[in-house]
Design a protein around this motif. Structure first.
Motif, PDB file in Angstrom:
ATOM      1  N   GLN A 112     -19.404  48.381  36.410  1.00  0.00           N
ATOM      2  CA  GLN A 112     -20.486  48.623  35.453  1.00  0.00           C
ATOM      3  C   GLN A 112     -21.046  47.302  34.956  1.00  0.00           C
ATOM      4  OE1 GLN A 112     -19.580  50.906  31.991  1.00  0.00           O
ATOM      5  NE2 GLN A 112     -18.571  52.558  33.159  1.00  0.00           N
ATOM      6  N   LYS A 113     -22.387  47.189  35.006  1.00  0.00           N
ATOM      7  CA  LYS A 113     -23.020  46.083  34.298  1.00  0.00           C
ATOM      8  C   LYS A 113     -23.510  46.663  32.984  1.00  0.00           C
ATOM      9  CE  LYS A 113     -25.601  44.394  37.733  1.00  0.00           C
ATOM     10  NZ  LYS A 113     -26.674  43.618  38.397  1.00  0.00           N
ATOM     11  N   ARG A 114     -23.263  45.966  31.889  1.00  0.00           N
ATOM     12  CA  ARG A 114     -23.694  46.503  30.603  1.00  0.00           C
ATOM     13  C   ARG A 114     -23.765  45.401  29.565  1.00  0.00           C
ATOM     14  NH1 ARG A 114     -18.004  49.341  30.289  1.00  0.00           N
ATOM     15  NH2 ARG A 114     -16.759  47.753  29.253  1.00  0.00           N
ATOM     16  N   GLY A 115     -24.407  45.700  28.449  1.00  0.00           N
ATOM     17  CA  GLY A 115     -24.328  44.804  27.304  1.00  0.00           C
ATOM     18  C   GLY A 115     -22.967  44.987  26.670  1.00  0.00           C
ATOM     19  N   HIS A 127     -20.754  37.870  22.452  1.00  0.00           N
ATOM     20  CA  HIS A 127     -21.497  38.531  21.386  1.00  0.00           C
ATOM     21  C   HIS A 127     -21.907  39.919  21.825  1.00  0.00           C
ATOM     22  CE1 HIS A 127     -22.175  34.253  20.052  1.00  0.00           C
ATOM     23  NE2 HIS A 127     -21.627  34.838  18.994  1.00  0.00           N
ATOM     24  N   LEU A 128     -22.185  40.779  20.866  1.00  0.00           N
ATOM     25  CA  LEU A 128     -22.630  42.140  21.155  1.00  0.00           C
ATOM     26  C   LEU A 128     -23.860  42.092  22.062  1.00  0.00           C
ATOM     27  CD1 LEU A 128     -22.393  44.362  17.952  1.00  0.00           C
ATOM     28  CD2 LEU A 128     -21.435  44.796  20.219  1.00  0.00           C
ATOM     29  N   ARG A 129     -23.909  42.975  23.037  1.00  0.00           N
ATOM     30  CA  ARG A 129     -25.064  43.158  23.921  1.00  0.00           C
ATOM     31  C   ARG A 129     -25.275  42.033  24.930  1.00  0.00           C
ATOM     32  NH1 ARG A 129     -29.057  46.437  22.349  1.00  0.00           N
ATOM     33  NH2 ARG A 129     -28.595  47.918  20.702  1.00  0.00           N
ATOM     34  N   GLU A 130     -24.461  41.004  24.895  1.00  0.00           N
ATOM     35  CA  GLU A 130     -24.575  40.005  25.959  1.00  0.00           C
ATOM     36  C   GLU A 130     -24.087  40.632  27.256  1.00  0.00           C
ATOM     37  OE1 GLU A 130     -24.287  35.569  23.972  1.00  0.00           O
ATOM     38  OE2 GLU A 130     -22.501  36.477  24.830  1.00  0.00           O
ATOM     39  N   PRO A 131     -24.651  40.188  28.401  1.00  0.00           N
ATOM     40  CA  PRO A 131     -24.334  40.887  29.655  1.00  0.00           C
ATOM     41  C   PRO A 131     -22.899  40.632  30.109  1.00  0.00           C
ATOM     42  CG  PRO A 131     -25.653  38.935  30.101  1.00  0.00           C
ATOM     43  CD  PRO A 131     -25.608  39.091  28.608  1.00  0.00           C
ATOM     44  N   ARG A 151     -10.906  44.431  34.767  1.00  0.00           N
ATOM     45  CA  ARG A 151     -11.466  43.118  34.495  1.00  0.00           C
ATOM     46  C   ARG A 151     -12.785  43.182  33.740  1.00  0.00           C
ATOM     47  NH1 ARG A 151     -10.922  37.959  36.713  1.00  0.00           N
ATOM     48  NH2 ARG A 151      -9.441  38.658  38.298  1.00  0.00           N
ATOM     49  N   LEU A 152     -12.969  42.226  32.852  1.00  0.00           N
ATOM     50  CA  LEU A 152     -14.232  42.077  32.149  1.00  0.00           C
ATOM     51  C   LEU A 152     -14.741  40.667  32.429  1.00  0.00           C
ATOM     52  CD1 LEU A 152     -15.803  43.960  30.264  1.00  0.00           C
ATOM     53  CD2 LEU A 152     -14.806  42.735  28.332  1.00  0.00           C
ATOM     54  N   LEU A 153     -15.992  40.604  32.919  1.00  0.00           N
ATOM     55  CA  LEU A 153     -16.539  39.315  33.328  1.00  0.00           C
ATOM     56  C   LEU A 153     -17.700  38.941  32.416  1.00  0.00           C
ATOM     57  CD1 LEU A 153     -16.841  39.337  37.208  1.00  0.00           C
ATOM     58  CD2 LEU A 153     -16.502  37.299  35.817  1.00  0.00           C
ATOM     59  N   ASN A 154     -17.746  37.704  31.993  1.00  0.00           N
ATOM     60  CA  ASN A 154     -18.861  37.230  31.182  1.00  0.00           C
ATOM     61  C   ASN A 154     -19.994  36.776  32.103  1.00  0.00           C
ATOM     62  OD1 ASN A 154     -20.593  36.052  29.398  1.00  0.00           O
ATOM     63  ND2 ASN A 154     -19.167  34.451  28.700  1.00  0.00           N
ATOM     64  N   LEU A 155     -21.035  37.606  32.229  1.00  0.00           N
ATOM     65  CA  LEU A 155     -22.101  37.289  33.187  1.00  0.00           C
ATOM     66  C   LEU A 155     -22.940  36.099  32.742  1.00  0.00           C
ATOM     67  CD1 LEU A 155     -23.286  40.808  34.367  1.00  0.00           C
ATOM     68  CD2 LEU A 155     -21.888  39.134  35.578  1.00  0.00           C
ATOM     69  N   LYS A 156     -22.907  35.805  31.473  1.00  0.00           N
ATOM     70  CA  LYS A 156     -23.622  34.632  30.993  1.00  0.00           C
ATOM     71  C   LYS A 156     -22.975  33.368  31.557  1.00  0.00           C
ATOM     72  CE  LYS A 156     -25.346  32.877  26.593  1.00  0.00           C
ATOM     73  NZ  LYS A 156     -25.032  32.883  25.147  1.00  0.00           N
ATOM     74  N   ALA A 157     -21.652  33.369  31.663  1.00  0.00           N
ATOM     75  CA  ALA A 157     -20.947  32.201  32.191  1.00  0.00           C
ATOM     76  C   ALA A 157     -20.918  32.205  33.716  1.00  0.00           C
ATOM     77  CB  ALA A 157     -19.521  32.155  31.651  1.00  0.00           C
ATOM     78  N   VAL A 158     -20.961  33.389  34.301  1.00  0.00           N
ATOM     79  CA  VAL A 158     -20.871  33.506  35.754  1.00  0.00           C
ATOM     80  C   VAL A 158     -21.983  34.415  36.265  1.00  0.00           C
ATOM     81  CG1 VAL A 158     -19.253  33.884  37.665  1.00  0.00           C
ATOM     82  CG2 VAL A 158     -18.363  33.493  35.375  1.00  0.00           C
ATOM     83  N   ARG A 218     -13.920  28.137  30.550  1.00  0.00           N
ATOM     84  CA  ARG A 218     -14.368  26.849  31.070  1.00  0.00           C
ATOM     85  C   ARG A 218     -14.981  26.083  29.920  1.00  0.00           C
ATOM     86  NH1 ARG A 218     -17.658  27.907  35.590  1.00  0.00           N
ATOM     87  NH2 ARG A 218     -19.362  28.246  34.140  1.00  0.00           N
ATOM     88  N   SER A 219     -14.349  24.997  29.540  1.00  0.00           N
ATOM     89  CA  SER A 219     -14.767  24.188  28.393  1.00  0.00           C
ATOM     90  C   SER A 219     -15.008  25.055  27.161  1.00  0.00           C
ATOM     91  CB  SER A 219     -16.036  23.397  28.708  1.00  0.00           C
ATOM     92  OG  SER A 219     -16.023  22.952  30.033  1.00  0.00           O
ATOM     93  N   GLY A 220     -14.111  25.940  26.895  1.00  0.00           N
ATOM     94  CA  GLY A 220     -14.197  26.739  25.684  1.00  0.00           C
ATOM     95  C   GLY A 220     -15.022  28.008  25.838  1.00  0.00           C
ATOM     96  N   GLU A 221     -15.807  28.098  26.911  1.00  0.00           N
ATOM     97  CA  GLU A 221     -16.616  29.299  27.121  1.00  0.00           C
ATOM     98  C   GLU A 221     -15.793  30.335  27.895  1.00  0.00           C
ATOM     99  OE1 GLU A 221     -19.852  28.841  29.865  1.00  0.00           O
ATOM    100  OE2 GLU A 221     -21.094  30.302  28.796  1.00  0.00           O
ATOM    101  N   PRO A 222     -15.697  31.543  27.355  1.00  0.00           N
ATOM    102  CA  PRO A 222     -14.872  32.545  28.030  1.00  0.00           C
ATOM    103  C   PRO A 222     -15.496  32.974  29.355  1.00  0.00           C
ATOM    104  CG  PRO A 222     -16.047  33.535  26.198  1.00  0.00           C
ATOM    105  CD  PRO A 222     -16.289  32.054  26.112  1.00  0.00           C
TER     106      PRO A 222
END
Lengths: 245, 245
Positions: A112-115, A127-131, A151-158, A218-222
């Motif tokens: 699932q891609k979601r906020g 943050h809320l609603r970030e991809p 797994r939960l992936l931070n799409l902003k970082a990746v 990575r450098s503090g970013e999840p």
DNA sequence: AGACCTTATTTGTCTATACATATTACGTGG
DNA sequence: CCACGTAATATGTATAGACAAATAAGGTCT
């Protein structure tokens, strides 16, 4: 202190390595117990006829490995290890299974891609609603369910991960090859399989599972948070420790 | 399941530490991908105006940590890490509990000196009828059962242990202070509590437990085998990894 | 082309020296 | 006796130079 006394089969040892292993031998044999003050650098210079840098290198290495503790003006002392520390190797599941000589299988259960929801935020520091991308998949060994990956992936970082469908390649494998990280934390625990997990792993409801959670930054970013749930009967974690390594 | 807090940067760096963290930063940011050749020592000498030993120290440290790989005549290259490795700290339970700010309790459940049985031999690599000591005890945190310790000691390797009654002092605590070791292996798994374990830990029959087994040797001679069984709800193992440590 | 030798380059180790820094030990004055 | 300043000492870091060992790159001869 008496000069070199240890059997030295490895002819290809350098001087500072030899000093180091000599001292290590005395500590591990119990000859020099915790708290014992070991020779000063200038004493090692004399017994081994070397420069101070060489003795320093040996002692620094021992200090880095935690076997000895050094205090200015006071000297170097055999450390009193308070904890058993060990290097834990957590391999990619695909290689883990293949190293056992068993057939590896992978199936994507959900993608699932979601906020980010409120719950996601509790897992990943976004943050809320970030991809984000939420993935569930199963790893099999010898055609038996071997692990559940959640797994939960931070799409902003990746952001590249959004282009992957993860139908064939597991997210773990893809991430290892594509995403560098600087910090990670692991938490290892146990739980009883609930109905969903038991169904997906084909085990009895209530059976014990080994749970390995990992957070990566990575450098503090999840970057990602992942939980592997293994049937306890199929998987153990093994950690080895030898001081000389 | 809350994510842990982010690690922090440091200050007050020496030159070789700065060179090291500069390079580390470029690697971890992805600027220098795996396989990339990093500057030669003499190039670092120029850019940082330092001696070669200083550049060497930085690169050697990076090589020791596994982040880079060095080849004579070819140069230094960013390594491709294949496994997640992490340092696992397995503390003495007494300090573990006290660090949480809870009251630590200890009770000896059983203590037997005997010649090794066939079963003992399977656990500890001793010969039949050689003297061993079998111990069972419970560790409490805040007056709640926290762990069950089940230990087999090789009295031939640790004869002093025969004189200890372990009524007040736990075998783990005594061993840490008195017996050096050279190799250890850990196995971490999960199990369902059977009736005995459930009774001793005051939990439901069938609840998941985290099991940590440890074998310890000194120069190849087995010293002890121990199994800690924790109620899963009370205890997690935590392992951290930062390349710069 | 392929086998062999030579050379240049880079890392590995070591020496000798220097100054900085932290901490113990000591001596002096209150 | 205690507080404080001073000296002694061991470690921490750095420089500059030297030789050894491994090996990639070229060149030569067959």
């Amino acid at each position: 202190m008496t000069p070199p006394s240890k059997p030295r089969p490895s002819a290809g040892e350098t001087l500072h390595q030899r000093i180091r292993s000599d001292i290590e031998g005395r500590i591990l044999s119990g000859e020099w117990p915790p708290g014992h003050r070991l020779p000063f650098e200038h004493e090692l210079m004399d017994t081994y006829s070397c420069a101070r840098m060489t003795a320093n290198k040996a002692l620094s290495a021992l200090a880095a490995s935690g076997l000895v503790e050094r205090r200015r003006r006071a000297g170097s002392f055999v450390a009193r290890p308070k904890v058993h520390s060990a290097v834990l190797q957590i391999p990619d599941l695909k290689s883990e299974v293949e190293n056992r000589g068993e057939r590896y299988g992978y199936e994507l259960l959900d993608r699932q891609k979601r906020g980010a929801t409120r719950e996601d935020r509790g897992r990943l520091e976004v943050h809320l609603r970030e991809p984000v991308m939420a993935l569930r998949c199963r790893h099999d060994a010898a055609d038996q369910p071997f692990a559940l990956e959640d797994r939960l992936l931070n799409l902003k970082a990746v952001p590249d991960a959004a282009l992957q469908d993860f139908a064939i390649l597991s997210p773990s494998t893809w991430l290892v090859d594509h995403v560098p990280w600087t910090e990670a934390e692991h938490r290892i625990s146990a739980c009883n399989a609930d109905e969903v997990v038991a169904g997906e792993l084909a085990i009895e409801v209530g059976s014990a599972c080994l749970v390995i959670e990992r957070w990566t930054w990575r450098s503090g970013e999840p970057i990602t948070a992942v939980r592997f749930t293994h049937p306890a009967v199929l998987y153990d974690l093994v950690a080895r420790f030898t001081p000389s390594s």
